[in-house]
Design an enzyme around this catalytic site. Structure first.
Site, PDB file in Angstrom:
ATOM      1  N   GLU A 114      14.041  15.950 -22.569  1.00 38.19           N
ATOM      2  CA  GLU A 114      13.027  15.904 -21.528  1.00 38.19           C
ATOM      3  C   GLU A 114      12.116  17.123 -21.588  1.00 38.19           C
ATOM      4  OE1 GLU A 114      15.157  13.168 -18.186  1.00 38.19           O
ATOM      5  OE2 GLU A 114      15.319  15.322 -17.950  1.00 38.19           O
ATOM      6  N   CYS A 127       7.657  23.032 -19.438  1.00 35.86           N
ATOM      7  CA  CYS A 127       9.041  23.461 -19.624  1.00 35.86           C
ATOM      8  C   CYS A 127       9.614  22.653 -20.783  1.00 35.86           C
ATOM      9  CB  CYS A 127       9.778  23.195 -18.317  1.00 35.86           C
ATOM     10  SG  CYS A 127      11.495  23.623 -18.356  1.00 35.86           S
ATOM     11  N   CYS A 134      23.678  21.160 -24.636  1.00 35.23           N
ATOM     12  CA  CYS A 134      23.866  22.606 -24.722  1.00 35.23           C
ATOM     13  C   CYS A 134      25.334  22.868 -25.031  1.00 35.23           C
ATOM     14  CB  CYS A 134      23.484  23.259 -23.390  1.00 35.23           C
ATOM     15  SG  CYS A 134      23.483  25.061 -23.451  1.00 35.23           S
ATOM     16  N   CYS A 138      27.503  26.428 -18.269  1.00 38.65           N
ATOM     17  CA  CYS A 138      27.313  27.125 -16.997  1.00 38.65           C
ATOM     18  C   CYS A 138      27.658  26.117 -15.901  1.00 38.65           C
ATOM     19  CB  CYS A 138      25.878  27.624 -16.883  1.00 38.65           C
ATOM     20  SG  CYS A 138      25.447  28.709 -18.260  1.00 38.65           S
ATOM     21  N   CYS A 141      24.943  23.987 -13.937  1.00 37.45           N
ATOM     22  CA  CYS A 141      23.837  23.373 -14.693  1.00 37.45           C
ATOM     23  C   CYS A 141      24.201  21.980 -15.166  1.00 37.45           C
ATOM     24  CB  CYS A 141      23.495  24.267 -15.881  1.00 37.45           C
ATOM     25  SG  CYS A 141      22.259  23.552 -16.983  1.00 37.45           S
ATOM     26  N   CYS A 378      14.661  22.492 -12.215  1.00 36.22           N
ATOM     27  CA  CYS A 378      15.451  23.372 -13.084  1.00 36.22           C
ATOM     28  C   CYS A 378      16.881  22.909 -13.193  1.00 36.22           C
ATOM     29  CB  CYS A 378      15.570  24.760 -12.478  1.00 36.22           C
ATOM     30  SG  CYS A 378      14.165  25.758 -12.678  1.00 36.22           S
TER      31      CYS A 378
HETATM   32  N1  SAH Z   1      19.729  27.905 -21.601  1.00 37.98           N
HETATM   33  C1  SAH Z   1      18.680  28.719 -21.136  1.00 37.98           C
HETATM   34  C2  SAH Z   1      17.426  27.967 -20.784  1.00 37.98           C
HETATM   35  C3  SAH Z   1      17.570  26.655 -20.081  1.00 37.98           C
HETATM   36  S1  SAH Z   1      18.196  26.695 -18.424  1.00 37.98           S
HETATM   37  C4  SAH Z   1      19.144  29.547 -19.952  1.00 37.98           C
HETATM   38  O1  SAH Z   1      20.231  29.303 -19.443  1.00 37.98           O
HETATM   39  O2  SAH Z   1      18.418  30.463 -19.604  1.00 37.98           O
HETATM   40  C5  SAH Z   1      16.757  27.166 -17.477  1.00 37.98           C
HETATM   41  C6  SAH Z   1      17.056  27.795 -16.136  1.00 37.98           C
HETATM   42  O3  SAH Z   1      17.480  26.826 -15.179  1.00 37.98           O
HETATM   43  C7  SAH Z   1      18.159  28.823 -16.214  1.00 37.98           C
HETATM   44  O4  SAH Z   1      17.854  29.994 -15.502  1.00 37.98           O
HETATM   45  C8  SAH Z   1      19.280  28.101 -15.550  1.00 37.98           C
HETATM   46  O5  SAH Z   1      20.234  28.988 -15.104  1.00 37.98           O
HETATM   47  C9  SAH Z   1      18.575  27.357 -14.444  1.00 37.98           C
HETATM   48  N2  SAH Z   1      19.382  26.287 -13.857  1.00 37.98           N
HETATM   49  C10 SAH Z   1      20.293  25.528 -14.475  1.00 37.98           C
HETATM   50  N3  SAH Z   1      20.834  24.633 -13.605  1.00 37.98           N
HETATM   51  C11 SAH Z   1      20.263  24.838 -12.402  1.00 37.98           C
HETATM   52  C12 SAH Z   1      20.385  24.224 -11.131  1.00 37.98           C
HETATM   53  N4  SAH Z   1      21.205  23.198 -10.935  1.00 37.98           N
HETATM   54  N5  SAH Z   1      19.613  24.690 -10.118  1.00 37.98           N
HETATM   55  C13 SAH Z   1      18.754  25.691 -10.334  1.00 37.98           C
HETATM   56  N6  SAH Z   1      18.572  26.316 -11.522  1.00 37.98           N
HETATM   57  C14 SAH Z   1      19.326  25.892 -12.564  1.00 37.98           C
HETATM   58 FE1  SF4 Z   2      22.997  25.770 -21.271  1.00 36.37          FE
HETATM   59 FE2  SF4 Z   2      22.414  25.150 -18.744  1.00 36.37          FE
HETATM   60 FE3  SF4 Z   2      23.786  27.380 -19.262  1.00 36.37          FE
HETATM   61 FE4  SF4 Z   2      21.162  27.245 -19.908  1.00 36.37          FE
HETATM   62  S1  SF4 Z   2      22.032  27.173 -17.843  1.00 36.37           S
HETATM   63  S2  SF4 Z   2      22.864  28.011 -21.196  1.00 36.37           S
HETATM   64  S3  SF4 Z   2      21.010  25.052 -20.488  1.00 36.37           S
HETATM   65  S4  SF4 Z   2      24.486  25.273 -19.666  1.00 36.37           S
END
Ligand code: SAH
Ligand code: SF4
Length: 395
Positions: A114, A127, A134, A138, A141, A378
Site C-alpha cells: 500500500e 507514504c 516486515c 512491534c 503495529c 500510520c
Molecule cells: N518500519 C519503519 C517504518 C514504517 S512504520 C519504522 O518502524 O519506523 C511507520 C511509523 O508508524 C512508525 O513510527 C511506527 O511506529 C508507526 N506505527 C506503527 N503502527 C502504528 C499504530 N498502530 N498507530 C500509530 N502509529 C503506528
Molecule cells: Fe515493522 Fe511496524 Fe515495527 Fe515499523 S513499526 S519496524 S513496520 S513492525
C-alpha cells in the site's frame, strides 16, 4: 468517524494486465541512469537516448515507449521488444473523506503493498512501502503481524511515486496550474505539485532493504527527473543502528526514529529490535547523524499508548534523553486495528505529555490521524492478501 458515503473506492481493472506487463519483459523503472545507459547501449542505441528516456519516464510520466516522441519509431519498437516501463497494477484506490488517498498495488508475482497520499495545506506527503510485510514485530503495529514476504526492488518503490503522480495528474505537460522550475540550465513548466514530500513510513523496515531504498532515494532526488530534494525525503527506522550511519553518508535524507519508549525495559517489548540496539546506542547514532548531515533535526516518532508509555515521568525522561540532539517529537495517537493489544491515550494525556516536551524546548506536534475511514493511518497498512501471522526474525 467513518462515513461510507464519502469514500470513493474502486477496484481497478488494470491490476492484472499491468502486473503482467511488468512481468513479461525486464522493467527499466528503478534503474540508475548508468544502468539505463548500459541497457540501451547494449541494444546498439546511442547512450544519450538514455537521458531522453529518463526525462520521459520521470518528468512526463511515460508508461510506454511510444510516448517518447523525441525517439524515432524504430528505436521505440526495439526498446519495446526488449523492455517495459509499465507501472505496477492498481488493485484498489480509495479516497477518504479528508482527501487522504490509498493505492493497493499489485506486483508481477502477485504480492501487494500500500501507498498513501496525505494532502495538507502547505504540502502533500506520499507514504511509501519498502517491503511486503516486515520481519520485525512491534507490538502496536499492524504490519508487524504480517510475516515478511520480500524486499521491494528500487523499481517497485519508484512505481509507488509514479502511480501517485498519475493519480494526482501532475506530470509535466499535463493541464492544470503550472510553475516554472529551473534545474541548472534547464527550465521547464511543471505542474504546481501536490506531491511534495516522501516518507518511508509505509509497510516494512527500510533499513532492512537498505540498498534498494538508497537506490530509490537517488532516483527521487535526480534534479532532471522526479526532482525531490533530500530535505523532502524522510526515511523512518525502528532503530537499525549501523544503517543510520550509512544513510548519512550515502544520501543524507531526513531521518525519523520510531522511539516509542524511554526505557530499554519497555522498548525491548514494544519495539523488539531494541534488544539488539538499545536506546543509548540508538541515540549515539542520532548524534552522529546530525554531525554528518548538519542543520538537520531528527524526527522522533512516539506512539501514544494508554497507560503504557504516556506518563508525565516518561515525558520528562524523554526531554533528558534527547538533550543535545536537534530534534522534533511527533506524538502519534495510536491507531487501533482489530485485535490490537493497546488503546490510544486520552487527548488530555497526549496534550499534557506534549506540554512537558515543549517546556523542555522540544517541538512536539500531535499528529492528526488521517484516512481513518480507509484504513490508511500510520501502522495500519497491511496487504489484504496476506493476513496470516507468521514467523518473525529472532533478535
Ligand atoms: N518500519 C519503519 C517504518 C514504517 S512504520 C519504522 O518502524 O519506523 C511507520 C511509523 O508508524 C512508525 O513510527 C511506527 O511506529 C508507526 N506505527 C506503527 N503502527 C502504528 C499504530 N498502530 N498507530 C500509530 N502509529 C503506528
Ligand atoms: Fe515493522 Fe511496524 Fe515495527 Fe515499523 S513499526 S519496524 S513496520 S513492525
Amino acid at each position: 468517524m467513518s462515513d461510507s458515503t464519502t469514500i470513493i473506492e474502486k477496484i481497478a481493472s488494470n491490476a492484472d494486465t499491468s502486473a503482467e506487463a511488468m512481468a513479461v519483459l525486464p522493467n527499466l523503472v528503478g534503474l540508475s541512469r548508468e544502468q539505463l545507459k548500459e541497457k540501451v547501449t547494449a541494444l546498439g542505441i546511442e547512450g544519450f537516448r538514455a537521458n531522453q528516456m529518463w526525462q520521459a519516464m520521470y518528468t512526463r510520466g511515460a508508461t510506454d515507449f511510444s510516448q517518447m516522441s523525441n525517439i524515432k519509431k524504430e528505436t521505440q519498437s526495439l526498446l519495446a521488444n526488449h523492455f517495459s516501463i509499465a507501472r505496477a497494477g492498481v488493485s484498489r484506490n480509495a479516497v477518504s473523506f479528508d482527501q487522504t488517498q490509498k493505492w493497493l498495488l499489485k506486483f508481477a508475482d502477485g504480492n501487494e503493498v500500500e501507498t498513501v497520499f496525505i494532502p495538507d495545506s502547505n504540502r502533500g506527503t506520499l507514504c511509501v512501502s519498502s517491503q511486503v510485510g516486515c520481519t520485525l514485530a512491534c507490538t502496536f503495529c499492524h504490519t508487524g503481524t504480517q510475516r515478511l514476504v520480500r524486499n521491494l526492488t528500487p523499481g517497485e518503490i519508484i512505481t509507488q511515486v509514479l502511480v501517485a503522480r498519475d493519480g494526482l495528474g501532475e506530470w509535466a505537460g499535463t493541464t492544470g496550474k503550472t510553475k516554472t522550475q529551473t534545474h541548472g540550465k534547464i527550465t521547464r513548466e511543471t505542474p504546481d505539485r501536490q506531491l511534495t514530500n516522501i516518507v518511508f513510513m509505509g509497510m516494512g523496515e527500510p533499513m532492512f532493504n537498505y540498498d534498494n531504498v538508497v537506490a530509490a532515494c537517488r532516483i527521487m532526488m535526480d534534479s532532471d527527473g522526479l526532482a525531490l530534494s533530500r530535505r523532502k525525503i524522510t526515511v523512518s527506522t525502528s532503530g537499525v543502528v549501523p544503517r543510520i550511519r550509512d544513510l548519512a553518508k550515502d544520501v543524507g535524507v531526513n531521518l525519523a526514529i520510531s522511539l516509542h519508549a524511554v526505557t530499554d525495559e519497555l522498548r525491548d517489548v514494544i519495539v523488539p529490535i531494541n534488544r539488539k540496539y538499545p536506546i543509548a546506542e540508538l541515540l549515539d547514532a542520532c548524534r552522529e547523524y546530525v554531525r554528518l548531515v548538519p542543520s538537520r533535526r531528527i524526527m522522533f516518532e512516539y506512539v501514544m499508548l494508554n497507560g503504557v508509555n504516556d506518563s508525565p515521568e516518561d515525558a520528562h525522561k524523554l526531554v533528558k534523553l534527547l538533550e543535545g540532539i536537534p530534534s522534533k517529537v511527533n506524538l502519534i495517537p495510536f491507531n487501533p486495528w482489530p485485535g490490537a493489544p493497546y488503546t490510544c491515550s486520552s487527548n488530555n494525556r497526549i496534550h499534557a505529555f506534549g506540554r512537558i516536551l515543549i517546556a523542555g524546548g522540544i517541538a512536539s506536534p500531535i499528529r492528526k490521524t488521517r484516512g481513518e475511514d480507509i484504513m490508511a493511518a500510520c501502522g495500519q497498512l497491511k496487504s489484504m492478501s496476506e493476513l496470516k501471522k507468521g514467523q518473525k526474525v529472532r533478535l
